[in-house]
Design a protein around this motif. Sequence first.
Motif, PDB file in Angstrom:
ATOM      1  N   THR A 178       0.836  -1.197   0.000  1.00 36.47           N
ATOM      2  CA  THR A 178       0.000   0.000   0.000  1.00 36.47           C
ATOM      3  C   THR A 178       0.868   1.244   0.000  1.00 36.47           C
ATOM      4  OG1 THR A 178      -1.695  -1.200   1.237  1.00 36.47           O
ATOM      5  CG2 THR A 178      -1.844   1.209   1.192  1.00 36.47           C
ATOM      6  N   PHE A 181      -0.867   7.546   1.808  1.00 38.75           N
ATOM      7  CA  PHE A 181      -2.223   8.029   1.535  1.00 38.75           C
ATOM      8  C   PHE A 181      -2.235   9.192   0.547  1.00 38.75           C
ATOM      9  CE2 PHE A 181      -5.580  11.110   2.651  1.00 38.75           C
ATOM     10  CZ  PHE A 181      -6.681  10.364   2.272  1.00 38.75           C
ATOM     11  N   ARG A 184      -2.075   8.159  -2.934  1.00 38.30           N
ATOM     12  CA  ARG A 184      -3.283   7.469  -3.393  1.00 38.30           C
ATOM     13  C   ARG A 184      -4.481   8.406  -3.498  1.00 38.30           C
ATOM     14  NH1 ARG A 184      -5.095   4.303   0.316  1.00 38.30           N
ATOM     15  NH2 ARG A 184      -3.646   4.740   2.017  1.00 38.30           N
ATOM     16  N   HIS A 491     -17.022   2.726   1.363  1.00 38.98           N
ATOM     17  CA  HIS A 491     -15.725   2.344   0.803  1.00 38.98           C
ATOM     18  C   HIS A 491     -14.573   3.053   1.513  1.00 38.98           C
ATOM     19  CE1 HIS A 491     -16.653  -0.166  -2.756  1.00 38.98           C
ATOM     20  NE2 HIS A 491     -17.810   0.478  -2.747  1.00 38.98           N
ATOM     21  N   ALA A 492     -14.817   4.241   2.042  1.00 36.48           N
ATOM     22  CA  ALA A 492     -13.731   4.999   2.656  1.00 36.48           C
ATOM     23  C   ALA A 492     -13.485   4.592   4.100  1.00 36.48           C
ATOM     24  CB  ALA A 492     -14.039   6.496   2.581  1.00 36.48           C
ATOM     25  N   PHE A 493     -14.536   4.425   4.890  1.00 34.35           N
ATOM     26  CA  PHE A 493     -14.372   4.240   6.329  1.00 34.35           C
ATOM     27  C   PHE A 493     -14.686   2.835   6.822  1.00 34.35           C
ATOM     28  CE2 PHE A 493     -15.470   8.731   5.638  1.00 34.35           C
ATOM     29  CZ  PHE A 493     -14.334   9.329   6.186  1.00 34.35           C
ATOM     30  N   TRP A 495     -14.894  -0.295   4.434  1.00 31.68           N
ATOM     31  CA  TRP A 495     -14.150  -1.297   3.660  1.00 31.68           C
ATOM     32  C   TRP A 495     -12.732  -0.845   3.305  1.00 31.68           C
ATOM     33  CZ3 TRP A 495     -19.098  -1.032   0.360  1.00 31.68           C
ATOM     34  CH2 TRP A 495     -20.118  -1.748   0.985  1.00 31.68           C
ATOM     35  N   HIS A 496     -12.438   0.436   3.423  1.00 31.71           N
ATOM     36  CA  HIS A 496     -11.105   0.995   3.155  1.00 31.71           C
ATOM     37  C   HIS A 496     -10.614   0.650   1.740  1.00 31.71           C
ATOM     38  CE1 HIS A 496     -10.783   2.013   7.412  1.00 31.71           C
ATOM     39  NE2 HIS A 496     -11.162   0.770   7.705  1.00 31.71           N
ATOM     40  N   THR A 497     -11.507   0.777   0.787  1.00 30.66           N
ATOM     41  CA  THR A 497     -11.167   0.476  -0.612  1.00 30.66           C
ATOM     42  C   THR A 497     -11.382   1.671  -1.537  1.00 30.66           C
ATOM     43  OG1 THR A 497     -13.413  -0.378  -0.968  1.00 30.66           O
ATOM     44  CG2 THR A 497     -11.698  -1.971  -0.335  1.00 30.66           C
TER      45      THR A 497
END
Length: 547
Positions: A178, A181, A184, A491-493, A495-497
Amino acid sequence: MEKKPTTLNSFQTHFVDIHETLPEGDEERIIKEENEVEEQLNKATKFRETKRGNRSLNRQVSLETGFSVLNRERKGRDERKTLTRSGTSLGSAHRIGLEGQKGDFSIFKTKSTLSKQNSLLPRKEKDLDSQRINGSGVDDDESVNTSVPAGRYFAALRGPELDEVKESEDILLPKDETWPFLLRFPIGCFGICLGLSSQAVLWRAMATSPATKFLHVTPAINFFLWFLALAVLIAVSITYILKCIFYFEAVRREYFHPVRINFFFAPWVICMFLAIAAPPKLAPEKLHPSIWCVFMAPYFALELKIYGQWLSGGKRRLCQVANPSNHLSVSGNFVGAILASKVGWKEPAKFFWAVGFAHYLVVFVTLYQRLPTNVSLPKELHPVYSMFIAAPSAACLAWGSIYGEFDGLSRTCYFIALFLYASLVVRINFFTGFRFSVAWWSYTFPMTTVSVATIKYAEQVPCVISQGLALVLAFMSTTMVCVLFVSTLLHAFVWHTLFPNDLAIAITKRRHGSREKKPLKKAYDIKRWTKRALGKNNPVNKDTSEE
């Protein structure tokens, strides 16, 4: 120089070998350096032959043709790094001959420009030789920092906003870990703010328009959406400013991206939307002209740069980089015209409306009729096709705001937007089959703009059909924004995707395996060209050809 003539038969070609003789002091120094390298690499014989081969100058003079052939070994035969197909890259620890740490993202940091400048300083020959041995050239930073051509993005990327790398491509950063941040975080996140701010404009129009008075919409919805859009804009702006500070090279690559460059207009368009949709409790009915100047000045400066590239930018001219997201950079002119009319400046409003409409026609025709020689648009670039609706709907709103009535030209632009909207809705499969990403917010801004235009049309043509159409389009737009907002939060908070590795900024400048320069012609090519030239000048051959 020592000359060694070679004695051959009378029917053979005579050659003269010329070798370079070095001074005694230089020979001692070279031998000393070779011995040091020999102890380190245990490849004395091979390395000495390579060194002497680079310094030797072998010239063969042909007495038959009168041409000299210079035999040189090609320099930088393998300048580019060898990239594997297993996901490793130049940023990982698997570099050839290097002991780099895994996850080295310094090539995209702002301070990498300093290392580029230092690499241009004169270095000792020993340091250059060691870099050549390890496989790291001086041009590595230059290859990273140099802007990637727009056509390279079309060739290497795919996805809703050209954000996915094709399987045949290599990247500069590792795929198996990863990234930070900030690396990304794409500039496309301003699309979230764009969708929310346009929703604030929609609900303000629904609360104040006579065409939707029967709905009894409370102004509190506009108040809530305005503060929500402002909060998201502040958060996204702070995050992207930090990215500009720490990873400026990544920001510069986004600036040269054919799709993402249009989102550099988005922050100023969002600010103008917030000024137009400001609740009556917080702002007066007539805004101060300084607000328009503050928001429109940077937009106009960026517009001059981008439109100049479209006109005469070589590889970045419009026919090469045209894509549906270009409508975003055009629509900002109409939003600026609406705000200018709100502050009472009619002439600047007319000026920006004219500029926006002229470039809208050019962009529309370019995208509608693309030449076979142009770079073809990828079929996955579907969500941003909804941008076709944004420019004509914003143009009809701007014209009505400037002249105070929804006249013939406003209706013409509105009908164009309505037809494009219908032509995209009937092809619902055209917009399915993609994983969720920030690019999906490209649906919201055009849908909301055409909804506001429909409300203004219903005011001029009050009937059941126009009012029903305004209600349906507003419902579809609001539903889309709610679905995307909830999906974005999940998706942000949860699943973190939401922010995967941004592979679009890490593509190589050149295609893997492509050569930068054409190889030099070999000796037999020059001889063949010489014989052909002599044959053309021969009068016997001319007579034969005439017969």
